[in-house]
Write a protein that holds these residues in place. Structure first.
Motif: not given
Length: 395
Positions: A100-115
């Motif tokens: 998945x591409x996008x600004x914040x994918x790993x820093x750090x909306x991805x972490x928020x989405x997973x938790x």
């Protein structure tokens, strides 16, 4: 409202919000829409300070009998840079070749989405919590970090909140998910040296006093010898000169003033007070050196200004927090993560004053880059790790 148990769907909703710091841009609203149906009470205080932008934050809590676990992070992101250079629009959450591409994918909306997905799965499975879980999410981590996590913690404490442990969902893994848990961070201290000289003609140096000569002498004293050799838990303290300026466009004019700014990332050999004292002592000793200032009997005329809000070094020793997260990673991935204090600073520097804190999130290879992206498989794996961690920690 779709179920929040799917981290991919959660992340797509968050990326779609162009929350370039300090704009909320719908990101906190999207997170609230995921948490409220799960029984979380949600508040969104806005903090202000003169000279900085107002920032909206989010605090959500679902209460139960047992330990209180905080998940902390941010939904603000850095600017996208050259949007035309992106393979897909930076807020489209496009999926291509399993990423998945996008600004914040790993820093750090991805972490928020997973938790969020992990909590949703836990509640769906058990119907309740054996303890309490709170989300402490700021929109100011990528900005000045003044109206964000620090003030949000003070605000929550004033309301009677306290926590037993916290996990920050920053992208801690350098290469593969499960590589690394951050159990501490070096401190960060910055200052500016200003050397005052006497302006003059470059052909008549005896009538002037070149501040560049003095500045080079002072900087040399800060760089050599090394401040230390490192400690058991931290790498060596490092000082970097980050700017130098004389404000002089003319090639035949000796400038009147020269400045340099430096940043020190320091280990637990120092406190900010002892490190400041060491820097002052080095500069005072160097100011009298004549090597680059022949014929000058007076010491280098300098001023040292420290930047506000140094970040303090810290190390988390909490066995339950570190041990439970380590075992959760091992149980899901099958290998033991490294416990590390490497890297820069994070909002964990504020949380450490309230409860034990560690950091664990996605792989950070593409953070802040054009085409920031995350493996879809990693989103599911991180969600499973978080879910296992919640289960075992609250138990």
């Amino acid at each position: 409202m779709k179920s929040a148990t799917d981290p991919v769907e959660n992340l797509a909703q968050l990326i779609a919000c162009p929350s370039v710091t300090p704009a909320e841009a719908g990101a906190l609203t999207a997170l609230e829409s995921m948490l409220a149906p799960l029984g979380f009470s949600v508040e969104r205080p806005v903090f202000s300070e003169e000279g900085t932008p107002d920032v909206e934050n989010l605090y959500a809590r679902r209460s139960g009998n047992g330990p209180h676990l905080m998940f902390a992070g941010h939904t603000d992101v850095v600017p996208v840079g050259d949007e035309a250079a992106w393979k897909f629009p930076p807020f489209s959450a496009a999926i291509h070749n399993g990423q998945m591409y996008g600004r914040g994918a790993v820093d750090m909306k991805g972490g928020v989405a997973c938790f969020t997905a992990a909590v949703a799965r836990h509640i769906t499975k058990h119907g309740s919590l054996k303890g309490s879980i709170s989300f402490l999410i700021t929109g100011d981590e990528e900005g000045p970090s003044i109206n964000g996590t620090g003030k949000l913690l003070e605000w929550a404490k004033a309301k009677g909140e306290s926590w037993d442990a916290a996990i920050v969902g920053e992208p801690t893994n350098p290469d593969k998910l499960g590589d690394m848990i951050k159990i501490g961070r070096r401190g960060s201290l910055s200052g500016t040296i200003t050397v005052n000289g006497v302006q003059g003609h470059a052909a008549y140096p005896h009538l002037a006093d070149n501040p560049v000569r003095g500045l080079v002498t002072l900087l040399d004293s800060l760089l050599y010898p090394a401040l230390d050799k490192g400690t058991k838990d931290f790498q060596a303290t490092n000082l970097e000169v980050t700017t130098m300026d004389v404000g002089n466009p003319a090639v035949n004019v000796i400038p009147a003033k020269a400045t340099a700014t430096f940043n020190i990332r320091y280990n637990d050999s120092w406190t900010d007070e002892t490190l400041m004292a060491e820097i002052h002592n080095r500069l005072d000793r160097a100011a009298g050196r004549r090597k680059l200032r022949p014929g000058r009997k007076t010491p280098v005329n300098y001023e040292l200004t420290w930047r506000d809000r140094p970040s303090h070094v810290f190390l988390t020793h909490d066995d339950k927090l570190v041990g439970t997260l380590t075992k959760s990673v091992e149980a899901v991935i099958g290998r033991r993560p490294q416990l590390s204090t490497s890297g820069g600073t994070s909002d964990a520097r504020f949380i450490k004053d309230y409860c034990p804190v560690v950091e664990f999130g996605l792989v950070g290879k593409t953070m802040h880059m054009v085409d920031e992206r995350v493996d879809i498989a990693d989103l599911e794996t991180l969600t499973q790790i978080y879910e296992r961690f919640i289960e075992d920690f609250l138990a």
